[in-house]
Design an enzyme around this catalytic site. Structure first.
Site, PDB file in Angstrom:
ATOM      1  N   ILE A 188       0.872  -1.191   0.000  1.00  0.00           N
ATOM      2  CA  ILE A 188       0.000   0.000   0.000  1.00  0.00           C
ATOM      3  C   ILE A 188       0.902   1.232   0.000  1.00  0.00           C
ATOM      4  CG2 ILE A 188      -1.791   1.253   1.290  1.00  0.00           C
ATOM      5  CD1 ILE A 188      -2.979  -1.377   0.766  1.00  0.00           C
ATOM      6  N   HIS A 224      -5.471  -3.518 -11.995  1.00  0.00           N
ATOM      7  CA  HIS A 224      -6.024  -4.520 -11.084  1.00  0.00           C
ATOM      8  C   HIS A 224      -6.693  -5.637 -11.895  1.00  0.00           C
ATOM      9  CE1 HIS A 224      -7.532  -6.034  -7.297  1.00  0.00           C
ATOM     10  NE2 HIS A 224      -8.681  -6.269  -7.908  1.00  0.00           N
TER      11      HIS A 224
HETATM   12  C1  GRF Z   1      -1.052  -7.980 -12.734  1.00  0.00           C
HETATM   13  O1  GRF Z   1      -1.874  -9.063 -13.067  1.00  0.00           O
HETATM   14  C2  GRF Z   1      -1.843  -6.874 -12.102  1.00  0.00           C
HETATM   15  O2  GRF Z   1      -3.178  -6.892 -12.426  1.00  0.00           O
HETATM   16  C3  GRF Z   1      -1.674  -7.118 -10.633  1.00  0.00           C
HETATM   17  O3  GRF Z   1      -0.410  -7.691 -10.484  1.00  0.00           O
HETATM   18  C4  GRF Z   1      -0.040  -8.376 -11.680  1.00  0.00           C
HETATM   19  C5  GRF Z   1       1.345  -7.970 -12.035  1.00  0.00           C
HETATM   20  O4  GRF Z   1       1.871  -8.759 -13.048  1.00  0.00           O
HETATM   21  N1  GRF Z   1      -1.862  -5.887  -9.898  1.00  0.00           N
HETATM   22  P1  GRF Z   1       3.293  -8.442 -13.657  1.00  0.00           P
HETATM   23  O5  GRF Z   1       4.273  -8.331 -12.500  1.00  0.00           O
HETATM   24  O6  GRF Z   1       3.193  -7.159 -14.419  1.00  0.00           O
HETATM   25  O7  GRF Z   1       3.609  -9.601 -14.553  1.00  0.00           O
END
Ligand code: GRF
Length: 187
Positions: free
Chosen positions: A90, A107
């Site tokens: 956070i 997200h």
């Molecule tokens: C993504 O799926 C995003 O939605 C979430 O964390 C993941 C990160 O994936 N918040 P990466 O590290 O970019 O492969």
């Protein structure tokens, strides 16, 4: 066009980081990735920072003054835009205040549904028909800021958590660049 100096925050795989680095090499893409911040020394995404010669910093969030270190480096690299891409921490109210409307997050759900962690298992448990991803501005409430881009797909009977994650991430690689273009379209 003067590109916005951008910092990407990561914690793990960094596939969205890699995707954004590639997009940002295009002259017409509105951001330049000037810094990568990771709260995980071993984040695989740091390999991309090294490979594409983007400065990167590991921030030890166990240290009391780590937020000051973040703010110091954002100033040092003249960062004017922040993208949280898989950052599992956070961020502080101070950072949100200093960078109001200038921090976005990706997200893996159709917000406002399934805020927080373990999205895929909850989506399956809830027998959702559709899912997808959302790019939104970051405010003080978790996964609650204004939505910028949302992309969705229909869930198939045989989709498990791994399958959902794969399909969602493929959409993320489109949604995040699209959101950034949308934000800076009129600037
Ligand atoms: C993504 O799926 C995003 O939605 C979430 O964390 C993941 C990160 O994936 N918040 P990466 O590290 O970019 O492969």
């Amino acid at each position: 066009m003067v590109k916005k100096k951008t910092c990407i925050f990561i914690s793990g795989k960094g596939s969205n980081l890699k995707n954004l680095i590639i997009y940002s090499r295009d002259n017409s893409f509105p951001i330049k990735i000037s810094l990568v911040i990771s709260n995980n020394r071993k984040a695989y995404g740091l390999i991309y920072a090294k490979k594409y010669k983007v400065p990167y910093i590991f921030i030890d969030t166990k240290l009391q003054n780590y937020e000051n270190t973040i703010l110091f480096n954002l100033k040092k690299y003249k960062i004017s835009f922040i993208c949280l891409a898989g950052y599992m921490k956070i961020i502080s109210n101070r950072l949100i205040k200093d960078y109001q409307k200038k921090i976005i997050n990706i997200h893996p759900s159709l917000l406002p549904k399934f805020k927080g962690l373990n999205t895929f298992s909850r989506i399956l448990k809830n027998n959702e028909i559709k899912t997808g991803c959302t790019v939104h501005f970051v405010n003080k409430e978790l996964d609650s800021g204004n939505r910028i881009v949302q992309k969705s797909f229909f869930i198939k009977k045989n989709d498990d958590e791994t399958g959902l994650k794969k399909k969602t991430q493929l959409l993320e690689y489109k949604a995040l660049p699209e959101a950034i273009i949308k934000i800076f379209r009129y600037i």
